[in-house]
Design an enzyme around this catalytic site. Structure first.
Site: not given
Length: 257
Positions: A148, A161
């Protein structure tokens, strides 16, 4: 020449978390390139619906589904062994399964921290390890881990995350350090802000949406379809000397201040 370089005909690809969202789109791209796909998810009913939709396009012989929990080491080992025995040799693995949890660090429970880390990072280790056992015996294989922009960046309320995706980068490097000599290529795709079910609330937030569009040089959100081509490249012979890399697909977000 170019088409042969990216042709995945006859190759079996396991894509975790592929009953919807980014995983489904990557599975579609690999199937379009000729791969036989093995879809995965924990919701057996939704997974079967997706398998049926894929089968209508690609045929039952090129589409399979296995519902198993990617955070359960015993279930992962059993599923990978079953796929190898009943479908065939896994040539491509996409570690896509992931979740998000938004909460300030000071309010974050250990259970929620562990749940995100287990799903986003530990699962890539577990599935990657079991698939690599077979790939190394054959001397070839492609592993694509989904990272990401939060692999390199951070913002408030998504600490687990961010930490998990930073871990994906270094897990990719660790896999490369140990397995590249055995004929494997392990790389990661790092999507920017992609418009999916997971991010719909952010898209609907006018202030946040304006910030993303303004912060991204391409001046738009990404779509899951933006990830298909890079995934095919990393799964194909066209990337045979690419190893341990994180490819950012973010419209330029991570290269500007």
């Amino acid at each position: 020449m170019a088409s042969a370089l990216f042709d995945l005909t006859g190759r079996i690809a396991l894509i975790t978390g592929s009953s919807r969202g980014i995983g489904r789109v990557i599975a579609t791209a690999l199937a379009d390139a000729g791969a036989t796909v093995v879809l995965n998810g924990v919701d057996a009913e939704r997974l079967e619906t997706t398998r049926g939709e894929f089968a209508e396009t690609y045929g039952d012989d090129r589409v399979h589904a296995r519902a198993f929990d990617v955070t359960d080491a015993t279930a992962v080992a059993a599923a990978v062994n079953d796929i190898e025995a009943s479908v065939g040799a896994i040539r491509i693995l996409v570690n896509n399964a992931g979740i998000q949890h938004r909460e300030p660090l000071l309010e974050l429970s250990l259970d929620d921290w562990n749940r995100v880390m287990s799903t986003n990072l530990t699962s890539a280790f577990l599935v990657g390890r079991e698939v690599a056992r077979h790939m190394l015996e054959r001397g070839q294989g492609k592993i694509i881990n989904i990272a990401s922009v939060q692999t390199d960046l951070a913002r408030p309320t998504i600490a687990p995350y961010t930490a998990s995706k930073g871990g994906i980068r270094n897990l990719t490097r660790a896999m490369t350090a140990e397995w590249a000599s055995g004929g494997l290529q392990i790389n990661a795709i790092a999507p920017g802000y992609i418009h999916t079910e997971m991010t719909q609330k952010l898209v609907d937030d006018e202030e946040f949406n304006s910030w993303i569009v303004g912060r991204t040089p391409a001046h738009r959100w990404g779509t899951p379809f933006d990830l298909g081509g890079p995934a095919v490249w990393l799964a194909s012979d066209g990337s045979d000397y690419v190893n341990g890399q994180v490819v950012f697909i973010d419209g330029g977000m991570t290269v500007v201040v």
